[in-house]
Design an enzyme around this catalytic site. Structure first.
Site, PDB file in Angstrom:
ATOM      1  N   ASP A 262       0.866  -1.190   0.000  1.00  0.00           N
ATOM      2  CA  ASP A 262       0.000   0.000   0.000  1.00  0.00           C
ATOM      3  C   ASP A 262       0.897   1.232   0.000  1.00  0.00           C
ATOM      4  O   ASP A 262       2.065   1.160   0.373  1.00  0.00           O
ATOM      5  CB  ASP A 262      -0.898  -0.004   1.251  1.00  0.00           C
ATOM      6  CG  ASP A 262      -2.151   0.862   1.071  1.00  0.00           C
ATOM      7  OD1 ASP A 262      -3.239   0.302   0.873  1.00  0.00           O
ATOM      8  OD2 ASP A 262      -2.034   2.110   1.129  1.00  0.00           O
ATOM      9  N   ASP A 309      -7.362  -4.734  -4.939  1.00  0.00           N
ATOM     10  CA  ASP A 309      -8.546  -3.995  -4.462  1.00  0.00           C
ATOM     11  C   ASP A 309      -8.230  -2.501  -4.482  1.00  0.00           C
ATOM     12  O   ASP A 309      -8.099  -1.865  -3.435  1.00  0.00           O
ATOM     13  CB  ASP A 309      -8.917  -4.468  -3.048  1.00  0.00           C
ATOM     14  CG  ASP A 309     -10.172  -3.784  -2.530  1.00  0.00           C
ATOM     15  OD1 ASP A 309     -10.975  -3.303  -3.359  1.00  0.00           O
ATOM     16  OD2 ASP A 309     -10.359  -3.738  -1.286  1.00  0.00           O
ATOM     17  N   CYS A 349     -14.036  -0.585  -7.787  1.00  0.00           N
ATOM     18  CA  CYS A 349     -15.093   0.089  -7.026  1.00  0.00           C
ATOM     19  C   CYS A 349     -15.485   1.404  -7.702  1.00  0.00           C
ATOM     20  O   CYS A 349     -16.052   2.286  -7.065  1.00  0.00           O
ATOM     21  CB  CYS A 349     -14.687   0.294  -5.568  1.00  0.00           C
ATOM     22  SG  CYS A 349     -13.286   1.365  -5.358  1.00  0.00           S
TER      23      CYS A 349
HETATM   24  N1  SAH Z   1      -8.397  -4.051   0.518  1.00  0.00           N
HETATM   25  C1  SAH Z   1      -8.553  -3.087   1.582  1.00  0.00           C
HETATM   26  C2  SAH Z   1      -9.143  -1.772   1.113  1.00  0.00           C
HETATM   27  C3  SAH Z   1      -8.370  -1.098   0.011  1.00  0.00           C
HETATM   28  S1  SAH Z   1      -8.725   0.608  -0.178  1.00  0.00           S
HETATM   29  C4  SAH Z   1      -9.366  -3.701   2.719  1.00  0.00           C
HETATM   30  O1  SAH Z   1      -9.931  -4.797   2.538  1.00  0.00           O
HETATM   31  O2  SAH Z   1      -9.436  -3.105   3.785  1.00  0.00           O
HETATM   32  C5  SAH Z   1      -7.517   1.100  -1.328  1.00  0.00           C
HETATM   33  C6  SAH Z   1      -6.110   1.246  -0.761  1.00  0.00           C
HETATM   34  O3  SAH Z   1      -5.228   1.520  -1.849  1.00  0.00           O
HETATM   35  C7  SAH Z   1      -5.887   2.393   0.216  1.00  0.00           C
HETATM   36  O4  SAH Z   1      -5.368   1.875   1.405  1.00  0.00           O
HETATM   37  C8  SAH Z   1      -4.852   3.321  -0.473  1.00  0.00           C
HETATM   38  O5  SAH Z   1      -3.902   3.840   0.458  1.00  0.00           O
HETATM   39  C9  SAH Z   1      -4.178   2.383  -1.411  1.00  0.00           C
HETATM   40  N2  SAH Z   1      -3.611   2.947  -2.643  1.00  0.00           N
HETATM   41  C10 SAH Z   1      -4.126   3.888  -3.466  1.00  0.00           C
HETATM   42  N3  SAH Z   1      -3.357   4.040  -4.587  1.00  0.00           N
HETATM   43  C11 SAH Z   1      -2.325   3.165  -4.455  1.00  0.00           C
HETATM   44  C12 SAH Z   1      -1.206   2.829  -5.279  1.00  0.00           C
HETATM   45  N4  SAH Z   1      -1.030   3.411  -6.466  1.00  0.00           N
HETATM   46  N5  SAH Z   1      -0.361   1.887  -4.843  1.00  0.00           N
HETATM   47  C13 SAH Z   1      -0.553   1.284  -3.631  1.00  0.00           C
HETATM   48  N6  SAH Z   1      -1.593   1.552  -2.828  1.00  0.00           N
HETATM   49  C14 SAH Z   1      -2.477   2.482  -3.218  1.00  0.00           C
END
Ligand code: SAH
Length: 405
Positions: A262, A309, A349
């Site tokens: 992340d 995700d 999403c």
């Molecule tokens: N799968 C998680 C929810 C994901 S929400 C769960 O079940 O709780 C999306 C996440 O993607 C966020 O934490 C955000 O910080 C991260 N994110 C956004 N863009 C990103 C990128 N380019 N690379 C890595 N992480 C990213």
């Protein structure tokens, strides 16, 4: 609250309203009488003066009216404390029926009580996290009704505190004062964060104040349980991990190792804390602060399972093409990394990307990666995130569980 504001809808634009669509766009509005301020209650009539709906109005928003009741159900309705209380009681009864009263009433209970338009309460999100209730009042109309919502929530759920999270993107669209990203406000009781919730036999910390959205992604509950079922003996790469919830369920299902990726350091700290909270050997979980896009091109981890995700890639129509390129990129590179016989659990999403289109993009990725793929399951948000069938826009989360040759 009086509802002297009357919105007249243009001839020929009545049908979606009577069919239950909760949004009336400015282009469908002929005139507005008695308008005083954004968010005030209104009646909606046709050009013959026939009542179509009641709701609340905002001239500063592209969505002029959000409907609270339509057709005969709108007759004689007053949007007051009893109306809000009734709507919340129905939402709670539905959760009890769907999730069981143990989950809903239990100490670590975590569920979405109100899913905005999907629960006929446009603009309102309410999540319960153990002793906490977190809400988002995303529209001018819901901001006006917030006091009634808080009273009803206090009476129905008796939480230790009720916390409000803002959404700057929505606030701008509604012409509301824009609060800082993710800012919050305690509306009742005293904030205590983090709180600990339970989900399918796991425990998670939820940072009510500093976390993303309302603090946790409840919509993925069922999909995390599905991952847990297929994870025994697997190495799992959890991309866009946030606080590691998919990874914890995989480990509890017997996964060998999980790598969480992340961009948010705070989220990854949460992932490590959540592993400890579940008694997981720290050797089995690794976190990496990285951008998933380049990361997937140089993975040094044996991936039997990859979870993708990502956050919403398209917030406006103009962003859809770019979003599709983004989905193609991460799915292609993930498919290239997965061991033969492994699984990909991939999500979108973005409400603006329909399910069929998302599947097409993933298919294109499989073709380019030269990997035969079977669809094992089609995935959606869990049952406490209902969608009004008249309101396609409410159907945002879709995913696929794939087996990869
Ligand atoms: N799968 C998680 C929810 C994901 S929400 C769960 O079940 O709780 C999306 C996440 O993607 C966020 O934490 C955000 O910080 C991260 N994110 C956004 N863009 C990103 C990128 N380019 N690379 C890595 N992480 C990213």
């Amino acid at each position: 609250m009086n509802s002297k504001c009357v919105v007249t809808v243009k001839k020929g634009r009545e049908k979606p309203i009577l069919s239950g669509h909760p949004w009336i766009f400015s282009g469908a509005v002929k005139s507005i009488d008695g308008y005083r301020e954004a968010g005030q209650p209104c009646s909606v009539i046709d050009e013959n003066g026939q009542l179509l709906a009641c709701g609340y109005v905002n001239r500063s928003s592209r969505i002029t009216v959000r409907v609270l009741a339509a057709g005969t159900a709108a007759e004689g309705i007053v949007i007051d404390g009893a109306f809000i209380r009734g709507a919340l009681e129905r939402a709670l009864d539905l959760r009890e029926a769907l999730l069981g009263s143990t989950l809903v009433r239990g100490a670590g209970s975590a569920f979405r009580l109100v899913n905005a338009e999907g629960d006929y309460l446009p603009g309102l999100i309410v999540d319960r996290y153990a002793e906490a209730v977190v809400l988002q009042a995303l529209t001018a109309g819901m901001q006006r009704l917030k006091g009634l919502v808080v009273d009803a929530l206090r009476a129905l759920l008796r939480p230790s505190f009720i916390y409000e999270k803002t959404d700057p993107h929505m606030a701008r669209a509604e012409g509301l004062d824009t609060a800082a990203d993710g800012a919050g406000l305690c509306l009742d009781g005293t904030l205590r964060s983090p709180v600990v919730i339970e989900e399918s036999g796991a425990r998670f910390q939820v940072e009510v104040d500093s976390g993303q959205k309302t603090g946790f992604y409840l919509d993925q509950r069922r999909n995390r349980a599905i991952l847990r079922e297929i994870s025994a003996g697997m190495n799992v790469l959890n991309c866009f991990s946030y606080t590691g919830a998919f990874g914890i369920q995989a480990l509890l299902g017997g996964a060998l190792k999980v790598l969480n990726v992340d961009l948010s350091e705070a989220a990854l700290r949460g992932a490590v804390e959540n592993a400890a909270l579940n008694g997981i050997d720290p050797e089995r979980i690794t976190t990496m602060k990285a951008d998933v896009f380049p990361f997937l091109r140089r993975v040094e981890f044996p991936c039997d399972v990859i979870v993708l995700d990502p956050p919403k890639f398209a917030a406006a129509r103009s962003e859809v093409a770019g979003a599709l390129r983004g989905y193609k990129d991460i799915n292609l590179n993930a498919l290239r990394q997965i061991q033969p016989g492994g699984f990909l659990m991939t999500f979108s999403c973005s409400g603006l990307v329909p399910e069929e289109l998302f599947q097409k993009v993933v298919f294109g990725a499989a073709v380019d990666a030269k990997r035969p793929v079977q669809i094992l399951r089609r995935l959606h948000a869990d049952v406490d995130h209902p969608v009004n069938i008249a309101h396609r826009e409410g159907q945002y989360l879709k995913g696929l569980l794939l087996r990869v040759e």
